[in-house]
Scaffold this motif. Structure first.
Motif, PDB file in Angstrom:
ATOM      1  N   CYS A 134       0.829  -1.212   0.000  1.00  0.00           N
ATOM      2  CA  CYS A 134       0.000   0.000   0.000  1.00  0.00           C
ATOM      3  C   CYS A 134       0.858   1.254   0.000  1.00  0.00           C
ATOM      4  CB  CYS A 134      -0.943  -0.003   1.196  1.00  0.00           C
ATOM      5  SG  CYS A 134      -2.233  -1.254   1.064  1.00  0.00           S
ATOM      6  N   SER A 135       1.950   1.243   0.737  1.00  0.00           N
ATOM      7  CA  SER A 135       2.860   2.378   0.764  1.00  0.00           C
ATOM      8  C   SER A 135       3.487   2.602  -0.613  1.00  0.00           C
ATOM      9  CB  SER A 135       3.958   2.134   1.806  1.00  0.00           C
ATOM     10  OG  SER A 135       4.927   3.141   1.774  1.00  0.00           O
ATOM     11  N   THR A 136       3.887   1.521  -1.272  1.00  0.00           N
ATOM     12  CA  THR A 136       4.472   1.622  -2.612  1.00  0.00           C
ATOM     13  C   THR A 136       3.455   2.192  -3.597  1.00  0.00           C
ATOM     14  OG1 THR A 136       5.845  -0.297  -2.101  1.00  0.00           O
ATOM     15  CG2 THR A 136       5.682   0.344  -4.414  1.00  0.00           C
ATOM     16  N   LEU A 137       2.233   1.708  -3.532  1.00  0.00           N
ATOM     17  CA  LEU A 137       1.180   2.241  -4.402  1.00  0.00           C
ATOM     18  C   LEU A 137       0.926   3.723  -4.124  1.00  0.00           C
ATOM     19  CD1 LEU A 137      -1.342  -0.722  -4.377  1.00  0.00           C
ATOM     20  CD2 LEU A 137      -0.100   0.150  -6.357  1.00  0.00           C
ATOM     21  N   LYS A 138       0.958   4.117  -2.861  1.00  0.00           N
ATOM     22  CA  LYS A 138       0.754   5.523  -2.492  1.00  0.00           C
ATOM     23  C   LYS A 138       1.794   6.412  -3.175  1.00  0.00           C
ATOM     24  CE  LYS A 138       2.320   7.444   1.367  1.00  0.00           C
ATOM     25  NZ  LYS A 138       2.505   7.773   2.788  1.00  0.00           N
ATOM     26  N   TYR A 139       3.058   6.043  -3.088  1.00  0.00           N
ATOM     27  CA  TYR A 139       4.117   6.856  -3.697  1.00  0.00           C
ATOM     28  C   TYR A 139       4.061   6.810  -5.223  1.00  0.00           C
ATOM     29  CZ  TYR A 139       5.974   7.450   0.958  1.00  0.00           C
ATOM     30  OH  TYR A 139       6.120   7.776   2.285  1.00  0.00           O
ATOM     31  N   TYR A 140       3.612   5.697  -5.777  1.00  0.00           N
ATOM     32  CA  TYR A 140       3.451   5.602  -7.232  1.00  0.00           C
ATOM     33  C   TYR A 140       2.383   6.586  -7.716  1.00  0.00           C
ATOM     34  CZ  TYR A 140       2.095   3.709 -11.777  1.00  0.00           C
ATOM     35  OH  TYR A 140       1.778   3.568 -13.101  1.00  0.00           O
ATOM     36  N   PHE A 141       1.242   6.595  -7.039  1.00  0.00           N
ATOM     37  CA  PHE A 141       0.160   7.488  -7.459  1.00  0.00           C
ATOM     38  C   PHE A 141       0.427   8.946  -7.108  1.00  0.00           C
ATOM     39  CE2 PHE A 141      -2.331   3.467  -7.539  1.00  0.00           C
ATOM     40  CZ  PHE A 141      -2.646   3.512  -8.886  1.00  0.00           C
ATOM     41  N   GLN A 142       1.326   9.199  -6.166  1.00  0.00           N
ATOM     42  CA  GLN A 142       1.743  10.567  -5.870  1.00  0.00           C
ATOM     43  C   GLN A 142       2.746  11.079  -6.896  1.00  0.00           C
ATOM     44  OE1 GLN A 142       3.307  10.568  -1.866  1.00  0.00           O
ATOM     45  NE2 GLN A 142       1.277  10.793  -0.949  1.00  0.00           N
ATOM     46  N   GLY A 143       3.251  10.181  -7.739  1.00  0.00           N
ATOM     47  CA  GLY A 143       4.194  10.576  -8.783  1.00  0.00           C
ATOM     48  C   GLY A 143       5.620  10.745  -8.288  1.00  0.00           C
ATOM     49  N   ARG A 144       5.991  10.049  -7.243  1.00  0.00           N
ATOM     50  CA  ARG A 144       7.337  10.159  -6.666  1.00  0.00           C
ATOM     51  C   ARG A 144       8.334   9.339  -7.477  1.00  0.00           C
ATOM     52  NH1 ARG A 144       8.100  11.392  -1.313  1.00  0.00           N
ATOM     53  NH2 ARG A 144      10.276  11.271  -1.980  1.00  0.00           N
ATOM     54  N   LYS A 145       8.669   9.793  -8.667  1.00  0.00           N
ATOM     55  CA  LYS A 145       9.564   9.066  -9.567  1.00  0.00           C
ATOM     56  C   LYS A 145      10.949   8.858  -8.972  1.00  0.00           C
ATOM     57  CE  LYS A 145       7.226  10.612 -13.707  1.00  0.00           C
ATOM     58  NZ  LYS A 145       7.322  11.312 -14.978  1.00  0.00           N
ATOM     59  N   ASP A 146      11.384   9.758  -8.089  1.00  0.00           N
ATOM     60  CA  ASP A 146      12.701   9.631  -7.479  1.00  0.00           C
ATOM     61  C   ASP A 146      12.851   8.342  -6.677  1.00  0.00           C
ATOM     62  OD1 ASP A 146      10.741  11.030  -5.776  1.00  0.00           O
ATOM     63  OD2 ASP A 146      12.358  11.128  -4.297  1.00  0.00           O
ATOM     64  N   LEU A 147      11.773   7.852  -6.098  1.00  0.00           N
ATOM     65  CA  LEU A 147      11.836   6.630  -5.292  1.00  0.00           C
ATOM     66  C   LEU A 147      11.933   5.371  -6.148  1.00  0.00           C
ATOM     67  CD1 LEU A 147       9.161   7.441  -2.568  1.00  0.00           C
ATOM     68  CD2 LEU A 147      11.654   7.612  -2.388  1.00  0.00           C
ATOM     69  N   PHE A 148      11.583   5.465  -7.425  1.00  0.00           N
ATOM     70  CA  PHE A 148      11.546   4.290  -8.290  1.00  0.00           C
ATOM     71  C   PHE A 148      12.729   4.234  -9.256  1.00  0.00           C
ATOM     72  CE2 PHE A 148       7.246   5.039  -6.870  1.00  0.00           C
ATOM     73  CZ  PHE A 148       6.870   3.781  -6.443  1.00  0.00           C
ATOM     74  N   GLU A 149      13.714   5.122  -9.064  1.00  0.00           N
ATOM     75  CA  GLU A 149      14.891   5.123  -9.936  1.00  0.00           C
ATOM     76  C   GLU A 149      15.623   3.793  -9.847  1.00  0.00           C
ATOM     77  OE1 GLU A 149      17.415   8.443  -9.236  1.00  0.00           O
ATOM     78  OE2 GLU A 149      15.805   9.895  -9.589  1.00  0.00           O
ATOM     79  N   GLY A 150      15.898   3.206 -11.003  1.00  0.00           N
ATOM     80  CA  GLY A 150      16.614   1.943 -11.063  1.00  0.00           C
ATOM     81  C   GLY A 150      15.760   0.707 -10.861  1.00  0.00           C
ATOM     82  N   LEU A 151      14.469   0.883 -10.648  1.00  0.00           N
ATOM     83  CA  LEU A 151      13.582  -0.249 -10.431  1.00  0.00           C
ATOM     84  C   LEU A 151      12.795  -0.564 -11.701  1.00  0.00           C
ATOM     85  CD1 LEU A 151      12.175   0.632  -6.894  1.00  0.00           C
ATOM     86  CD2 LEU A 151      14.079  -0.882  -7.465  1.00  0.00           C
ATOM     87  N   ALA A 152      12.167  -1.720 -11.732  1.00  0.00           N
ATOM     88  CA  ALA A 152      11.409  -2.160 -12.907  1.00  0.00           C
ATOM     89  C   ALA A 152      10.273  -1.192 -13.241  1.00  0.00           C
ATOM     90  CB  ALA A 152      10.852  -3.560 -12.686  1.00  0.00           C
ATOM     91  N   MET A 153       9.644  -0.608 -12.231  1.00  0.00           N
ATOM     92  CA  MET A 153       8.527   0.300 -12.487  1.00  0.00           C
ATOM     93  C   MET A 153       8.977   1.525 -13.280  1.00  0.00           C
ATOM     94  SD  MET A 153       5.727   1.960  -9.946  1.00  0.00           S
ATOM     95  CE  MET A 153       5.083   0.414  -9.400  1.00  0.00           C
ATOM     96  N   GLU A 154      10.192   1.994 -13.046  1.00  0.00           N
ATOM     97  CA  GLU A 154      10.718   3.131 -13.803  1.00  0.00           C
ATOM     98  C   GLU A 154      10.833   2.767 -15.286  1.00  0.00           C
ATOM     99  OE1 GLU A 154      14.429   6.189 -13.483  1.00  0.00           O
ATOM    100  OE2 GLU A 154      14.897   4.049 -13.358  1.00  0.00           O
TER     101      GLU A 154
END
Length: 84
Positions: free
Chosen positions: A56-76
């Motif tokens: 749920c926390s990961t989804l929250k940051y995804y929908f908030q548009g926090r691209k900095d947290l997903f750098e280097g990950l598959a979602m990016e």
């Protein structure tokens, strides 16, 4: 010598895990699929202590548009392909 990274035992906040140098097993490709390809309702049934709060926390940051947290990950990578 490379410093040892800590396991996030008891940490359920995606931002804290990513910014404080904890070990993170990348499952964001599945989270991207979940966020973009599910139907009208979604029921998550998981045992206790099995990652529901972190999801749920990961989804929250995804929908908030926090691209900095997903750098280097598959979602990016998935998100970049979706924009093309």
């Amino acid at each position: 010598m490379t410093p040892l990274r800590r396991f996030p035992a008891g940490v359920q906040d995606f931002e804290k895990i990513r910014t404080d140098g904890f070990v993170y097993v990348d499952k964001t490709e599945y989270i991207y699929e979940l966020a973009n390809n599910f139907g009208d309702a979604l029921f998550l049934s998981r045992p206790r202590r099995f990652g529901k709060s972190l999801l749920c926390s990961t989804l929250k940051y995804y929908f908030q548009g926090r691209k900095d947290l997903f750098e280097g990950l598959a979602m990016e990578r998935r998100s970049a392909r979706a924009m093309i």
